[in-house]
Design a protein around this motif. Structure first.
Motif, short mmCIF file in Angstrom:
data_model
loop_
_atom_site.label_atom_id
_atom_site.label_comp_id
_atom_site.label_asym_id
_atom_site.label_seq_id
_atom_site.Cartn_x
_atom_site.Cartn_y
_atom_site.Cartn_z
N TRP A 64 0.79 -1.13 0.15
CA TRP A 64 -0.07 0.07 -0.16
C TRP A 64 0.86 1.31 -0.12
O TRP A 64 0.45 2.31 -0.90
CB TRP A 64 -0.86 -0.04 1.17
N ALA A 67 1.98 1.94 -3.17
CA ALA A 67 0.92 2.29 -4.33
C ALA A 67 0.07 3.44 -4.11
O ALA A 67 -0.87 3.66 -4.60
CB ALA A 67 0.15 0.98 -4.40
N LEU A 68 0.71 4.40 -3.12
CA LEU A 68 -0.15 5.45 -2.36
C LEU A 68 -0.62 6.35 -3.57
O LEU A 68 -1.82 6.92 -3.44
CB LEU A 68 0.72 6.28 -1.27
N ASP A 69 0.10 6.47 -4.57
CA ASP A 69 -0.37 7.32 -5.44
C ASP A 69 -1.66 6.77 -6.33
O ASP A 69 -2.27 7.84 -6.96
CB ASP A 69 0.76 7.51 -6.69
N ARG A 70 -2.02 5.73 -5.97
CA ARG A 70 -3.12 5.09 -6.94
C ARG A 70 -4.13 4.82 -5.96
O ARG A 70 -5.16 4.33 -6.30
CB ARG A 70 -2.75 3.90 -7.64
N LYS A 73 -6.65 8.81 -0.11
CA LYS A 73 -5.96 9.04 1.13
C LYS A 73 -6.89 8.96 2.11
O LYS A 73 -7.17 10.07 2.92
CB LYS A 73 -5.15 10.23 1.12
N ALA A 82 1.08 7.56 4.41
CA ALA A 82 1.32 8.68 3.55
C ALA A 82 2.62 9.55 4.53
O ALA A 82 3.35 10.05 3.94
CB ALA A 82 0.31 9.36 3.21
N ARG A 85 5.73 7.28 4.22
CA ARG A 85 6.41 7.69 2.74
C ARG A 85 7.17 8.93 2.62
O ARG A 85 8.19 8.99 2.02
CB ARG A 85 5.28 7.40 1.75
N ALA A 86 6.37 9.87 3.21
CA ALA A 86 7.11 11.17 2.97
C ALA A 86 8.59 11.42 3.65
O ALA A 86 9.36 12.25 3.47
CB ALA A 86 6.19 12.63 3.58
#
Length: 240
Positions: A64, A67-70, A73, A82, A85-86
Motif C-alpha cells: 500500500w 502504491a499510495l499514488d493510486r 488517502k 502517507a 512515505r514522506a
C-alpha cells in the motif's frame, strides 16, 4: 543455519529493539512483510533490515505504501502510510520495491498471507487446508494475522490438519510426515491477547517461539511526539 524469523514489525522500533536484545545468536534474518504502518519508525526498521541483509517478502502495508499514488488517502492506516512515505528516502523505497510476494529459502516458502494469496488471512482450518493444497513446500512461514502459531498437516490418504497456538512461546519439532504453516507472531502489534514482541528462531526441523516484553511507554512517547492516535498504544497493552 539458524534464522531469526520476524513478521509485522509495523514501524515499532522499541519492539524490534527488544527482540534483538532477547534473541539468541542467529545467522540470518527472514522477514515476512509489513515493515511499515501503524507506528512511526518505519525508516529505522527498513534501515535495520537492509543492514543485516534480511531476506524479505512484501506485506500488504508495504505494498500500500508503494502504491499510495493510486489509492485514496482515506482512513487512519493510509494517512499513517502517507506520513511514513514522506519520510522515506529513495533508497528505502527501492529496497521495499525489490521485495517479492513469495520467496524460497533453504526449502521453506516465505509469504505474508497464504501460499494461495499473499493478502489472505490464514486464520482457520479450512483456509489452512486450502493453503497446504497451494504449495508443495513442507514448511511455509507466513504472517499477516499477527497470531503466533502453526497449522500442521499429517500426511496420509486423508490429510489431518490441526492448529497449535504458540502465543506464550514454545518449541515445534517437525517429524518427517508433517507439513507446517508457521506464523512467528507480530513483532510490532500482537493480536493474540499476549502483549510483547513475538519472534521465532528456525534451525533444521525445529522452530522456537518467543514473546518478550518491553517498555511500552517508549512507544507512547513516540506516538505523542508525532501526533499518532493513542489507541495504537492501547492495543499494545492488550495484545490486540
Amino acid at each position: 543455519m539458524r534464522y531469526l524469523v520476524l513478521s509485522d514489525i509495523h514501524g515499532n522500533w522499541p519492539a524490534l529493539q527488544a527482540v534483538l536484545e532477547a534473541a539468541p545468536s542467529f545467522d540470518g534474518v527472514l522477514f515476512l512483510g509489513d515493515a511499515v504502518g501503524y507506528y512511526p519508525d518505519g525508516d529505522r526498521v527498513l534501515d535495520w533490515l537492509m543492514d543485516v541483509g534480511a531476506q524479505c517478502v512484501l506485506g500488504n502495508h508495504d505494498a500500500w505504501l508503494l502504491a499510495l499514488d493510486r489509492l485514496p488517502k482515506e482512513g487512519v492506516v493510509l494517512e499513517i502510510l502517507a506520513w511514513q512515505r514522506a519520510r522515506l528516502s529513495p533508497r528505502h523505497l527501492d529496497f521495499l520495491a525489490s521485495w517479492p510476494w513469495q520467496k524460497e529459502v533453504e526449502g521453506a516458502l516465505l509469504v505474508h498471507g497464504s501460499p494461495c494469496d499473499p493478502l489472505e488471512y490464514l486464520d482457520g482450518l479450512e483456509l489452512a487446508r486450502q493453503a497446504f493444497a497451494c504449495t508443495d513446500h513442507r514448511l511455509t512461514f507466513h504472517g499477516h494475522t499477527h497470531l503466533a502459531g502453526a497449522f500442521l498437516e499429517l500426511s496420509g490418504p486423508r490429510p489431518w490438519v490441526r492448529y497449535q497456538r504458540l502465543a506464550e512461546g514454545g518449541e515445534l519439532i517437525l517429524p518427517p510426515t508433517v507439513r507446517a504453516l508457521v506464523n512467528p507472531g507480530s513483532v510490532g502489534q500482537p493480536r493474540d491477547h499476549v502483549p510483547g514482541a513475538a519472534f521465532a528462531l528456525w534451525e533444521g526441523d525445529g522452530i522456537t517461539f518467543f514473546r518478550v516484553g518491553y517498555n511500552l511507554d517508549q512507544v507512547a512517547q513516540r506516538l505523542a511526539e508525532e501526533g499518532f492516535p493513542p489507541w495504537l498504544y492501547t492495543r499494545l497493552t492488550l495484545g490486540e
